[in-house]
Design an enzyme around this catalytic site. Sequence first.
Site, PDB file in Angstrom:
ATOM      1  CB  CYS A   1       6.723  -5.262  -8.471  1.00  0.00           C
ATOM      2  SG  CYS A   1       5.004  -5.272  -8.603  1.00  0.00           S
TER       3      CYS A   1
ATOM      4  CG  HIS B   1       4.534  -7.264  -1.033  1.00  0.00           C
ATOM      5  ND1 HIS B   1       3.876  -6.673  -1.983  1.00  0.00           N
ATOM      6  CD2 HIS B   1       4.241  -7.678  -0.152  1.00  0.00           C
ATOM      7  CE1 HIS B   1       2.721  -6.881  -1.270  1.00  0.00           C
ATOM      8  NE2 HIS B   1       2.855  -7.155  -0.887  1.00  0.00           N
TER       9      HIS B   1
END
Length: 285
Positions: free
Chosen positions: A167, A124
């Site tokens: 991301c 992430h």
Amino acid sequence: MEGDCVDAAPVTSGQPTSVEPPPGGQLVNRGALGQINDHSYNMNLKNRGIFIIFNHEKFDSANLPDRVGTQKDENSLQEAAKRLGFDVEVKENFTKAGIFAVIRKIAKEDHTHNDCFACAILTHGGEGEILYAKDETYQWKELTQLLTPDKCPTLKGKPKLFFVQACRGTSLDDGVKDVPDGQVVSDCSHTIPLQADFLLAHSTCPNYYAWRNEANGSTFIQALCKCLNEFIPQGKDLIQILTRVSQKVAHDFESNTLDQKTSGKKQMPSITTRLRFEVYFPAKN
């Protein structure tokens, strides 16, 4: 039903031009050092080098969802890296301290007979180039700073390649119709500053989501592996291949979710290069 999801943490407030040698300097004849041409790195040493894969599926924080589908990316990367001749090491769900311990250990090793170093980070991420370890956040540049020539002399002048699936924010890319094809241009320098010879291939542009399918893996990593497998045998250099990766992700991918707000969205990889020469992967004997 398994579908597309993003590699983002929950929303929070977030935050080269060619250089001539100095008077009396001399340009090195790269071809005399075993390169494919005068503009390429020497990739004909005894070993290809180490390829580290930091794969994060589970996290300590309950606010960070499991990255379902990342095992598909890990398997594809292992296969592609081994085909290129790398010695692959996989590190799953490592803490920040564990990640940095691995890179510090590598920096102390002797890479004299290695062509290069590569690292993939599957996790992430968020704004400000934040990446998530199992327990804490860090930035990818903190890792590259451990591999500069003063910290790792035997990787001096050699490619250090980073591939990041994460991301970089929470913006969504709606895309537009009939955008002309672009071209990625990378300038190189003849000098060897501390920050030279690094490449970061990121799954998405700053501030945007990166997509991952729970059944098939991430669009970026799967496109990367497919293009490496297809174009390395054709003798294309890494930047050419990454341009094909960008084209494939940009043209072929559209998110497919149950939420109309996040479905039908696009993704554009981002390549940051401080390479001074072209990178080829000739077959090892």
